[in-house]
Design a protein around this motif. Structure first.
Motif, mmCIF file in Angstrom:
data_model
loop_
_atom_site.group_PDB
_atom_site.id
_atom_site.type_symbol
_atom_site.label_atom_id
_atom_site.label_comp_id
_atom_site.label_asym_id
_atom_site.label_seq_id
_atom_site.Cartn_x
_atom_site.Cartn_y
_atom_site.Cartn_z
ATOM 1 N N VAL A 111 0.868 -1.176 0.000
ATOM 2 C CA VAL A 111 0.000 0.000 0.000
ATOM 3 C C VAL A 111 0.908 1.230 0.000
ATOM 4 C CG1 VAL A 111 -1.747 1.309 1.262
ATOM 5 C CG2 VAL A 111 -1.852 -1.195 1.214
ATOM 6 N N ARG A 112 0.817 1.994 -1.093
ATOM 7 C CA ARG A 112 1.643 3.203 -1.215
ATOM 8 C C ARG A 112 0.813 4.406 -0.754
ATOM 9 N NH1 ARG A 112 4.147 3.844 -6.938
ATOM 10 N NH2 ARG A 112 2.229 2.918 -7.755
ATOM 11 N N ILE A 113 1.373 5.193 0.164
ATOM 12 C CA ILE A 113 0.653 6.311 0.772
ATOM 13 C C ILE A 113 1.309 7.631 0.372
ATOM 14 C CG2 ILE A 113 -0.032 7.372 2.963
ATOM 15 C CD1 ILE A 113 0.135 4.438 4.138
ATOM 16 N N TYR A 114 0.466 8.590 -0.028
ATOM 17 C CA TYR A 114 0.934 9.912 -0.443
ATOM 18 C C TYR A 114 0.091 10.994 0.227
ATOM 19 C CZ TYR A 114 3.253 7.275 -4.106
ATOM 20 O OH TYR A 114 4.041 6.373 -4.781
ATOM 21 N N CYS A 115 0.670 12.167 0.348
ATOM 22 C CA CYS A 115 -0.046 13.363 0.816
ATOM 23 C C CYS A 115 -0.115 14.344 -0.344
ATOM 24 C CB CYS A 115 0.693 14.021 1.981
ATOM 25 S SG CYS A 115 0.608 13.111 3.526
ATOM 26 N N ASP A 116 -1.300 14.882 -0.572
ATOM 27 C CA ASP A 116 -1.486 15.847 -1.648
ATOM 28 C C ASP A 116 -1.206 17.257 -1.137
ATOM 29 O OD1 ASP A 116 -2.608 16.241 -4.509
ATOM 30 O OD2 ASP A 116 -3.643 17.742 -3.286
ATOM 31 N N GLU A 117 -0.556 18.045 -1.969
ATOM 32 C CA GLU A 117 -0.179 19.426 -1.652
ATOM 33 C C GLU A 117 -1.368 20.300 -1.243
ATOM 34 O OE1 GLU A 117 2.903 20.944 -1.781
ATOM 35 O OE2 GLU A 117 4.030 19.193 -2.447
ATOM 36 N N SER A 118 -2.578 19.929 -1.632
ATOM 37 C CA SER A 118 -3.758 20.744 -1.340
ATOM 38 C C SER A 118 -3.947 20.994 0.151
ATOM 39 C CB SER A 118 -5.015 20.074 -1.906
ATOM 40 O OG SER A 118 -5.216 18.792 -1.313
ATOM 41 N N MET A 119 -3.440 20.112 0.984
ATOM 42 C CA MET A 119 -3.606 20.280 2.436
ATOM 43 C C MET A 119 -2.674 21.315 3.027
ATOM 44 S SD MET A 119 -4.356 16.428 3.720
ATOM 45 C CE MET A 119 -2.890 15.737 2.952
ATOM 46 N N LYS A 120 -1.612 21.646 2.325
ATOM 47 C CA LYS A 120 -0.618 22.579 2.865
ATOM 48 C C LYS A 120 -1.157 24.002 3.019
ATOM 49 C CE LYS A 120 3.676 20.229 1.772
ATOM 50 N NZ LYS A 120 4.969 20.354 1.093
ATOM 51 N N ARG A 121 -2.395 24.257 2.573
ATOM 52 C CA ARG A 121 -3.026 25.568 2.774
ATOM 53 C C ARG A 121 -3.412 25.783 4.226
ATOM 54 N NH1 ARG A 121 -8.254 24.940 -0.392
ATOM 55 N NH2 ARG A 121 -7.851 22.740 -0.107
ATOM 56 N N PHE A 122 -3.424 24.711 5.023
ATOM 57 C CA PHE A 122 -3.952 24.758 6.379
ATOM 58 C C PHE A 122 -2.882 24.429 7.412
ATOM 59 C CE2 PHE A 122 -7.240 23.252 3.411
ATOM 60 C CZ PHE A 122 -8.072 24.358 3.457
ATOM 61 N N ASP A 123 -3.020 25.030 8.587
ATOM 62 C CA ASP A 123 -2.106 24.710 9.689
ATOM 63 C C ASP A 123 -2.332 23.283 10.176
ATOM 64 O OD1 ASP A 123 -0.935 27.256 9.672
ATOM 65 O OD2 ASP A 123 -2.390 28.043 11.108
ATOM 66 N N THR A 124 -3.607 22.883 10.258
ATOM 67 C CA THR A 124 -3.938 21.527 10.680
ATOM 68 C C THR A 124 -5.064 20.979 9.813
ATOM 69 O OG1 THR A 124 -5.551 22.254 12.346
ATOM 70 C CG2 THR A 124 -3.257 21.920 13.089
ATOM 71 N N VAL A 125 -5.109 19.653 9.739
ATOM 72 C CA VAL A 125 -6.161 18.950 9.008
ATOM 73 C C VAL A 125 -6.669 17.805 9.890
ATOM 74 C CG1 VAL A 125 -5.331 19.549 6.700
ATOM 75 C CG2 VAL A 125 -4.468 17.482 7.816
ATOM 76 N N PHE A 126 -7.807 17.227 9.502
ATOM 77 C CA PHE A 126 -8.471 16.210 10.316
ATOM 78 C C PHE A 126 -8.747 14.944 9.515
ATOM 79 C CE2 PHE A 126 -9.319 20.272 12.193
ATOM 80 C CZ PHE A 126 -9.334 20.056 13.565
ATOM 81 N N PRO A 127 -7.850 13.961 9.542
ATOM 82 C CA PRO A 127 -8.130 12.676 8.906
ATOM 83 C C PRO A 127 -8.963 11.783 9.838
ATOM 84 C CG PRO A 127 -5.924 12.659 9.803
ATOM 85 C CD PRO A 127 -6.475 14.041 10.041
ATOM 86 N N ALA A 128 -9.632 10.791 9.262
ATOM 87 C CA ALA A 128 -10.358 9.790 10.040
ATOM 88 C C ALA A 128 -9.359 8.881 10.752
ATOM 89 C CB ALA A 128 -11.264 8.970 9.119
ATOM 90 N N CYS A 129 -9.892 8.096 11.675
ATOM 91 C CA CYS A 129 -9.046 7.166 12.439
ATOM 92 C C CYS A 129 -9.557 5.730 12.370
ATOM 93 C CB CYS A 129 -8.957 7.618 13.885
ATOM 94 S SG CYS A 129 -8.037 9.134 14.121
ATOM 95 N N GLY A 130 -10.085 5.336 11.212
ATOM 96 C CA GLY A 130 -10.491 3.958 11.025
ATOM 97 C C GLY A 130 -11.954 3.663 11.285
ATOM 98 N N SER A 131 -12.733 4.671 11.660
ATOM 99 C CA SER A 131 -14.168 4.471 11.852
ATOM 100 C C SER A 131 -14.919 5.642 11.235
ATOM 101 C CB SER A 131 -14.518 4.360 13.340
ATOM 102 O OG SER A 131 -14.391 5.616 13.979
ATOM 103 N N ASP A 132 -16.237 5.485 11.115
ATOM 104 C CA ASP A 132 -17.045 6.537 10.510
ATOM 105 C C ASP A 132 -17.539 7.567 11.530
ATOM 106 O OD1 ASP A 132 -18.981 5.125 11.849
ATOM 107 O OD2 ASP A 132 -20.158 4.642 10.072
#
Length: 170
Positions: A111-132
């Motif tokens: 599984v290859r994981i990447y981060c997209d540059e679009s998030m760099k506009r923000f100081d912080t972001v909120f990804p999920a943690c394996g549940s809905d």
């Protein structure tokens, strides 16, 4: 349950207390933004694609909540057309179900994981943690580090009206 796997992963890093769990669904960008109390663009969505270089693996791209994948950029970077995984394939390859897909606690080296540059506009972001119904707040550097991303890439398109606004107007 995938959130328990993610919790154990973050426990090993001393970060499990930062996981937020909600009484409401955070399965979509809009629902997550409402649950967290931020604009949808700050929700880190993790998109799952077929890896045509290795059919046993997949590609996860973490991107800002207001973006879409730019097919030309994707093809230029990866060398093939973007094809999303089915919900069953996502679960099988990542261990996370749609609505809670994240790039944490992924044990498969294919599984290859990447981060997209679009998030760099923000100081912080909120990804999920394996549940809905979960999220964690990370700086972009933390997201990159703890998701074990391979690199920052630019394969998305930001809605023009949002991209042209100054940060304080968003």
């Amino acid at each position: 349950m995938a959130i328990e796997k993610v919790r154990e992963y973050f426990k090993g890093l001393g970060l499990e207390d930062r996981i937020q769990e909600f009484d409401v669904s955070s399965a979509t960008v809009d629902l997550a933004a409402e649950a967290v109390g931020v604009e949808g663009a700050r929700i880190c969505k993790t998109l799952s694609f077929k890896d045509l270089d290795d059919e046993e693996g997949c590609i996860l791209i973490q991107t800002a909540g207001d973006t879409k994948i730019n097919n030309q950029k994707f093809k230029k970077f990866f060398g093939f057309k973007a094809k999303m995984l089915s919900p069953d394939e996502v679960l099988a390859k990542t261990g996370h179900a749609i609505g809670g897909v994240c790039a944490f606690a992924i044990e498969d080296p294919k599984v290859r994981i990447y981060c997209d540059e679009s998030m760099k506009r923000f100081d912080t972001v909120f990804p999920a943690c394996g549940s809905d119904n979960s999220a964690i707040e990370f700086t972009c550097d933390e997201l990159f580090k703890y998701s074990k991303a391979l690199e920052w890439i630019d394969v998305s398109k930001i809605p023009e009206d949002e991209a042209s606004k100054p940060e304080e107007e968003k």
